[in-house]
Design a protein around this motif. Structure first.
Motif, PDB file in Angstrom:
ATOM      1  N   THR A  67     -41.164  44.595  78.798  1.00 57.56           N
ATOM      2  CA  THR A  67     -41.039  43.418  79.662  1.00 57.56           C
ATOM      3  C   THR A  67     -42.306  42.584  79.559  1.00 57.56           C
ATOM      4  OG1 THR A  67     -39.607  44.622  81.192  1.00 57.56           O
ATOM      5  CG2 THR A  67     -40.636  42.606  82.006  1.00 57.56           C
ATOM      6  N   GLY A  94     -41.586  38.898  82.742  1.00 56.05           N
ATOM      7  CA  GLY A  94     -40.275  39.012  83.357  1.00 56.05           C
ATOM      8  C   GLY A  94     -39.101  39.005  82.406  1.00 56.05           C
ATOM      9  N   ALA A 139     -37.247  40.570  78.708  1.00 56.46           N
ATOM     10  CA  ALA A 139     -37.226  41.711  77.794  1.00 56.46           C
ATOM     11  C   ALA A 139     -37.430  41.227  76.365  1.00 56.46           C
ATOM     12  CB  ALA A 139     -35.902  42.463  77.908  1.00 56.46           C
ATOM     13  N   ARG A 182     -31.537  43.262  78.654  1.00 58.46           N
ATOM     14  CA  ARG A 182     -32.702  43.269  79.540  1.00 58.46           C
ATOM     15  C   ARG A 182     -33.224  44.679  79.791  1.00 58.46           C
ATOM     16  NH1 ARG A 182     -30.796  38.720  84.022  1.00 58.46           N
ATOM     17  NH2 ARG A 182     -30.662  36.982  82.540  1.00 58.46           N
ATOM     18  N   GLY A 183     -32.344  45.623  79.930  1.00 61.45           N
ATOM     19  CA  GLY A 183     -32.790  46.992  80.191  1.00 61.45           C
ATOM     20  C   GLY A 183     -32.442  47.966  79.098  1.00 61.45           C
TER      21      GLY A 183
END
Length: 669
Positions: free
Chosen positions: A172, A175, A177, A483-484
């Protein structure tokens, strides 16, 4: 002495011409009215007497000539006062062109953007760029990232040649990825800039550029980042190029042509994923960005960094001869790769039951990536009765379907095959022989009812996805960044990918699969479906350098790239024979089996064509390329004489009867 004439200033000009016989510096007298403006590096117009016209060029250097009686043409005009060709760039272009048996003007056409008058005037009238300052906080962050690779920062500062296996993870940054490799390259660039030197970071495509810029912006001042992007407008691209000519260091990010950026005090030149085919230059003299980077590192003494999730056999050869040093990560994360063979009762199924079950469980927690080999719905069709490939009746191209039940369309000429019939069995029915991204999404959408399905390919680009459950069906290289991290990754069509008739298809598949696996969340399963053998084992054990060593060892006895260099000669049969005869004279110690061919080649109209391959080691490279280049020039000059030259009123142009391409990656006669 009475009657003695004063020495006169002379400009040595590189003509902007594709003709190989003009690939040298021409002397021109500088008229008094242009003396103050005709400086090294500026664009000029100069007369070319053999063509009877004025041609563009660059002043490479100035000299003073005492022989004032030597007849010299005068410069016609100075186009601009901007010195856009510094000596360091010409030196690089000349060296790269000589290595590839090509022309320096062809290299400069790639390196120097087209002139944009407004952007140039604004640059000339504006103040010089300020020296960028990297904050203490940014230096601390970049040092921490480089600290994951013991000694990497110190080696970069010493200007060493390095190979790094990038961590397969997402991080990250501000904010967002981004892949860990982007943060690594950004940290190396920030450290270099903080030391008062410039950095050049080359990546394959615009997606990688966006990710790299996102990782770079928190560490480096915005006015110190110069982006070279094919999607930029002409003024933007030219303004960025002019910034690289400034005395203040900067960070250049771009695609393959970025390796030529004429930055001041280069301290780092980094290539991400050098095995990507987008680094191969499609224009003459076809120099791979990796080769240009190696030449530049020798000239400038800057650090050279190759980073990737896989190791190309080209870089592995350099590691084996200790020309490039490996820098391992202190604690290297490894993805959880599972080989999923197709069981006996599952023949014909694209997704085995084990992988299907994993995908269903993973969808409860987040997105799942499904990688496929080709875009579209049904990229290939066959006859439903005899299984013969369905071809276009007009041009013979392959037919494909855009949707289930749609009229087949030719992939070459675009014609619709409304009344198609099989030329072998006269059947009028076709069968879908393969599944593209859209058909895969359709099938998985029915299997996972109620689940979001997103297609990402060349026609439907998606750069990022959120953490909500979804099936992401993507072609290789078009995978969005989650994103994750993906909760599971399914790699389909692996067996079909490996069937491509390409010398380096194993390397390419390992690279495609490794880059997709690197997007998985920590501990998430990565299923490679239906593939066994060395490539699958290298992915499962995450030992890509070992696979590169194996590939290199297998190619060495066969004298295949990169264990040896290969040049290809194409042209008239007589011209090819003359070039090979000259090569034997110029390089008498060339092995007897170095030349393969020549073999006949269809050329349509004109003299009979031929093609030959020349295999040679790296030590003989300069002599071989010099001989082949001399042969190209000799044939061009002889051809011009046979056709009456290029004087006004004579035959236009000079068709080359011999073409040479050096460093063929996948040789074929």
């Amino acid at each position: 002495m009475p009657g003695a004439r004063e020495p006169r200033p002379v400009a040595r000009v590189l003509i902007d011409s594709p003709l190989p016989q003009l690939d040298r510096l021409f002397d021109y007298a500088i008229p008094p009215e242009l003396d103050s403006a005709a400086l090294p590096g500026v664009r000029v117009k100069a007369p070319l007497r053999t063509a009877g016209r004025v041609i563009d060029g660059f002043i490479v250097e100035r000299a003073v000539e005492n022989d004032a009686d030597r007849p010299l043409s005068e410069l016609e005009a100075v186009v601009s006062a901007a010195p856009v060709l510094p000596e360091r760039l010409y030196r690089l272009a000349r060296r790269v062109a000589d290595r590839a048996a090509g022309s320096a003007s062809d290299i400069l056409r790639l390196a120097v953007p087209k002139r944009m008058v407004r952007a140039e005037k604004a640059w000339l009238a504006g103040p010089p760029a300020a020296v960028p300052v990297v904050t203490a906080e940014a230096r601390e962050q970049s040092s921490a990232v480089l600290g994951e690779f013991p000694g990497l920062g110190e080696r970069i500062a010493r200007g060493e040649r390095l190979a790094v296996d990038a961590p397969p993870a997402l991080v990250t940054v501000a904010g967002a990825a981004v892949p860990a490799w982007a943060r690594l390259l950004a940290a190396a660039a920030a450290e270099t800039l903080a030391g008062g030197r410039s950095a050049i970071l080359a990546v394959p495509d615009h997606r990688d550029l966006d990710r790299l810029q996102s990782a770079l912006e928190p560490l480096v001042p915005a006015d110190a980042i110069v982006r070279h992007d094919a999607a930029q407008s002409g003024p933007e691209r030219y303004a960025g190029y002019l910034r690289t000519l400034e005395e203040a260091p900067c960070v250049v990010i771009g695609n393959r042509s970025a390796v030529y950026a004429p930055v001041i005090a280069p301290g780092l030149l980094a290539l991400w994923d050098d095995g990507d085919s987008l680094f191969e230059e499609p224009l003459a003299p076809y120099v791979h960005a990796r080769d240009a980077a190696l030449v530049r590192q020798e000239l400038d003494g800057c650090a050279l960094l190759f980073a990737g999730h896989t190791r190309t056999s080209d870089v592995q050869r350099l590691v084996a001869i200790e020309w490039v040093r490996e820098v391992p990560q202190a604690r290297r994360p490894v993805p959880h790769v599972v080989l999923s063979p197709v069981q006996e009762g599952e023949r014909g199924a694209r997704v085995p039951s084990a992988a299907f079950r994993v995908a269903r469980e993973a969808l409860e927690h987040g997105p799942v990536l499904v990688q496929v080999s080709r875009p579209g719905y049904a990229p290939s069709l066959v006859c439903a009765d005899c299984r013969a490939p369905a071809r276009c009746a007009a041009c013979g191209g392959p037919l494909h379907a855009r949707a289930r039940g749609a009229v087949p369309v030719c992939g070459w000429c675009g014609r619709s095959a409304h009344a198609w019939s099989c030329p072998k069995c006269s059947s009028v029915r076709v069968r879908l022989a393969s599944s593209g991204s859209e058909r895969t999404a359709d099938e998985l959408g029915r299997a996972f009812a109620g689940t979001r399905v997103i297609v990402s390919d060349g026609s439907h680009p998606v750069t990022e996805v959120d953490d909500r459950p979804a099936l992401i069906v993507s072609t290789r290289g078009a995978e969005p960044v989650p994103r994750g991290g993906y909760r599971a990754v399914l790699l389909l069509d692996g067996e079909r990918m490996l069937q491509s008739p390409d010398l380096r298809i194993g390397e390419a598949c390992l690279r495609w699969w490794s880059n997709a696996a690197a997007l998985a969340a920590p501990g998430a399963p990565v299923h490679l479906v239906g593939v066994t053998g060395p490539v699958a084992r290298a992915l499962a054990s995450w030992t890509q350098p070992a696979y590169a060593r194996q590939e290199l060892a297998e190619r060495a006895p066969l004298h295949l790239p990169p264990a040896a260099r290969i040049a290809r000669l194409d042209g008239d049969a007589a011209a090819v024979e003359r070039a090979l005869a000259s090569l034997r004279e110029d390089v008498p110690d060339l092995p007897h089996d170095a030349v393969l061919g020549p073999v006949p080649r269809e050329t349509g109209e004109g003299p009979a064509g031929a093609r030959a391959l020349v295999r040679f080691d790296y030590a003989r490279g300069p002599r071989v390329t010099a001989s082949l280049r001399a042969a190209v020039v000799a044939e061009a000059v002889a051809g011009r004489r046979r056709r009456g030259g290029t004087r006004p009123g004579g035959p236009a142009g000079s068709r080359n009867t011999l073409a040479v391409r050096v460093d063929i990656a996948d040789p074929e006669l």
